[in-house]
Design a protein around this motif. Sequence first.
Motif, mmCIF file in Angstrom:
data_model
loop_
_atom_site.group_PDB
_atom_site.id
_atom_site.type_symbol
_atom_site.label_atom_id
_atom_site.label_comp_id
_atom_site.label_asym_id
_atom_site.label_seq_id
_atom_site.Cartn_x
_atom_site.Cartn_y
_atom_site.Cartn_z
ATOM 1 N N GLY A 95 0.801 -1.217 0.000
ATOM 2 C CA GLY A 95 0.000 0.000 0.000
ATOM 3 C C GLY A 95 0.833 1.266 0.000
ATOM 4 N N LYS A 96 2.126 1.142 0.340
ATOM 5 C CA LYS A 96 3.019 2.309 0.357
ATOM 6 C C LYS A 96 4.206 2.120 -0.577
ATOM 7 N N VAL A 97 4.757 0.905 -0.577
ATOM 8 C CA VAL A 97 5.921 0.613 -1.422
ATOM 9 C C VAL A 97 5.703 -0.684 -2.203
ATOM 10 N N ILE A 98 6.462 -0.823 -3.272
ATOM 11 C CA ILE A 98 6.425 -2.058 -4.068
ATOM 12 C C ILE A 98 7.776 -2.732 -3.899
ATOM 13 N N ARG A 99 7.721 -4.040 -3.665
ATOM 14 C CA ARG A 99 8.959 -4.814 -3.557
ATOM 15 C C ARG A 99 9.036 -5.783 -4.735
ATOM 16 N N LEU A 100 10.203 -5.830 -5.346
ATOM 17 C CA LEU A 100 10.457 -6.802 -6.405
ATOM 18 C C LEU A 100 11.535 -7.738 -5.886
ATOM 19 N N ILE A 101 11.165 -8.997 -5.716
ATOM 20 C CA ILE A 101 12.128 -9.991 -5.244
ATOM 21 C C ILE A 101 12.645 -10.735 -6.466
ATOM 22 N N LEU A 102 13.957 -10.719 -6.650
ATOM 23 C CA LEU A 102 14.557 -11.410 -7.784
ATOM 24 C C LEU A 102 14.879 -12.843 -7.372
ATOM 25 N N PRO A 103 14.322 -13.821 -8.092
ATOM 26 C CA PRO A 103 14.613 -15.213 -7.749
ATOM 27 C C PRO A 103 16.048 -15.573 -8.120
ATOM 28 N N GLU A 104 16.562 -16.616 -7.479
ATOM 29 C CA GLU A 104 17.892 -17.123 -7.839
ATOM 30 C C GLU A 104 17.852 -17.546 -9.296
ATOM 31 N N LEU A 105 18.930 -17.314 -10.004
ATOM 32 C CA LEU A 105 18.983 -17.722 -11.403
ATOM 33 C C LEU A 105 19.416 -19.184 -11.519
ATOM 34 N N THR A 106 18.726 -19.930 -12.373
ATOM 35 C CA THR A 106 19.136 -21.303 -12.640
ATOM 36 C C THR A 106 20.303 -21.255 -13.617
ATOM 37 N N SER A 107 21.048 -22.352 -13.727
ATOM 38 C CA SER A 107 22.188 -22.351 -14.649
ATOM 39 C C SER A 107 21.714 -22.198 -16.094
ATOM 40 N N GLU A 108 20.530 -22.773 -16.425
ATOM 41 C CA GLU A 108 20.006 -22.608 -17.795
ATOM 42 C C GLU A 108 19.696 -21.139 -18.068
ATOM 43 N N ARG A 109 19.074 -20.481 -17.096
ATOM 44 C CA ARG A 109 18.712 -19.073 -17.268
ATOM 45 C C ARG A 109 19.973 -18.218 -17.403
ATOM 46 N N ARG A 110 21.002 -18.543 -16.617
ATOM 47 C CA ARG A 110 22.267 -17.811 -16.716
ATOM 48 C C ARG A 110 22.849 -17.932 -18.127
ATOM 49 N N LYS A 111 22.793 -19.156 -18.677
ATOM 50 C CA LYS A 111 23.320 -19.378 -20.034
ATOM 51 C C LYS A 111 22.507 -18.590 -21.063
ATOM 52 N N GLU A 112 21.183 -18.545 -20.875
ATOM 53 C CA GLU A 112 20.320 -17.764 -21.781
ATOM 54 C C GLU A 112 20.687 -16.278 -21.715
ATOM 55 N N LEU A 113 20.906 -15.782 -20.498
ATOM 56 C CA LEU A 113 21.254 -14.375 -20.327
ATOM 57 C C LEU A 113 22.599 -14.051 -20.970
ATOM 58 N N VAL A 114 23.562 -14.982 -20.857
ATOM 59 C CA VAL A 114 24.868 -14.774 -21.489
ATOM 60 C C VAL A 114 24.696 -14.735 -23.010
ATOM 61 N N LYS A 115 23.853 -15.645 -23.535
ATOM 62 C CA LYS A 115 23.588 -15.658 -24.987
ATOM 63 C C LYS A 115 22.982 -14.333 -25.427
ATOM 64 N N MET A 116 22.028 -13.843 -24.636
ATOM 65 C CA MET A 116 21.363 -12.579 -24.946
ATOM 66 C C MET A 116 22.392 -11.432 -24.952
ATOM 67 N N ALA A 117 23.251 -11.418 -23.942
ATOM 68 C CA ALA A 117 24.279 -10.376 -23.841
ATOM 69 C C ALA A 117 25.251 -10.477 -25.014
ATOM 70 N N LYS A 118 25.601 -11.708 -25.386
ATOM 71 C CA LYS A 118 26.533 -11.912 -26.502
ATOM 72 C C LYS A 118 25.917 -11.392 -27.807
ATOM 73 N N LYS A 119 24.620 -11.648 -27.990
ATOM 74 C CA LYS A 119 23.951 -11.178 -29.207
ATOM 75 C C LYS A 119 23.952 -9.649 -29.251
ATOM 76 N N LYS A 120 23.677 -9.021 -28.108
ATOM 77 C CA LYS A 120 23.687 -7.558 -28.062
ATOM 78 C C LYS A 120 25.090 -7.021 -28.386
ATOM 79 N N ALA A 121 26.123 -7.702 -27.866
ATOM 80 C CA ALA A 121 27.505 -7.288 -28.143
ATOM 81 C C ALA A 121 27.829 -7.462 -29.626
ATOM 82 N N GLU A 122 27.401 -8.574 -30.206
ATOM 83 C CA GLU A 122 27.645 -8.814 -31.641
ATOM 84 C C GLU A 122 26.929 -7.764 -32.484
ATOM 85 N N ASP A 123 25.690 -7.438 -32.123
ATOM 86 C CA ASP A 123 24.947 -6.402 -32.849
ATOM 87 C C ASP A 123 25.678 -5.061 -32.778
#
Length: 185
Positions: A95-123
Amino acid sequence: MDKKIYKETEERMKKVLGNLKSELAAIRAGRASTALLEKVFVDYYGVPTPVNQVATVSVPEPRMILIQPWDVKMLSAIEKAILKSDLGLTPTSDGKVIRLILPELTSERRKELVKMAKKKAEDAKVLVRNIRRDANELVKKMEKNGEISEDDSKRSQEEIQKLTDNYIEEIDKAFTNKEKEIMEV
């Protein structure tokens, strides 16, 4: 070499690097960052406005983002904007503040994020190379029109190549840093 061409080329490459850095900052890497919300816009009296311009955004814990709207009426609009975004996070409000809790990243998700970052770097590298091509074409055109000598043309193209190499190296560094950040457990 025409200083104007060199300066414009460097400015364009600098913008590409700056854009890449802000895009990489928006990729979630295990720990909370206010940069995650930079691309989240809330409807503020009919105007799409970044969340950080209608609320105080802070990171009180490594995996939590706290959003405190300056106007309590904005609470539900901010929640809706976060839900609509591609962050994949569910906001919780008291009612006053919003909290965003970030879940632990799985190893698959970490690999996806690295791929995404690599694509942005290549672009970004492709954009830098396109800028190099444009600058070289201008230099060749100047040589063809007799504005500069063949030696000056070659020298200019070498300077443009050095500039390109420097920015490609910076892009690689930015990607490597982001990859380390993502893979850190």
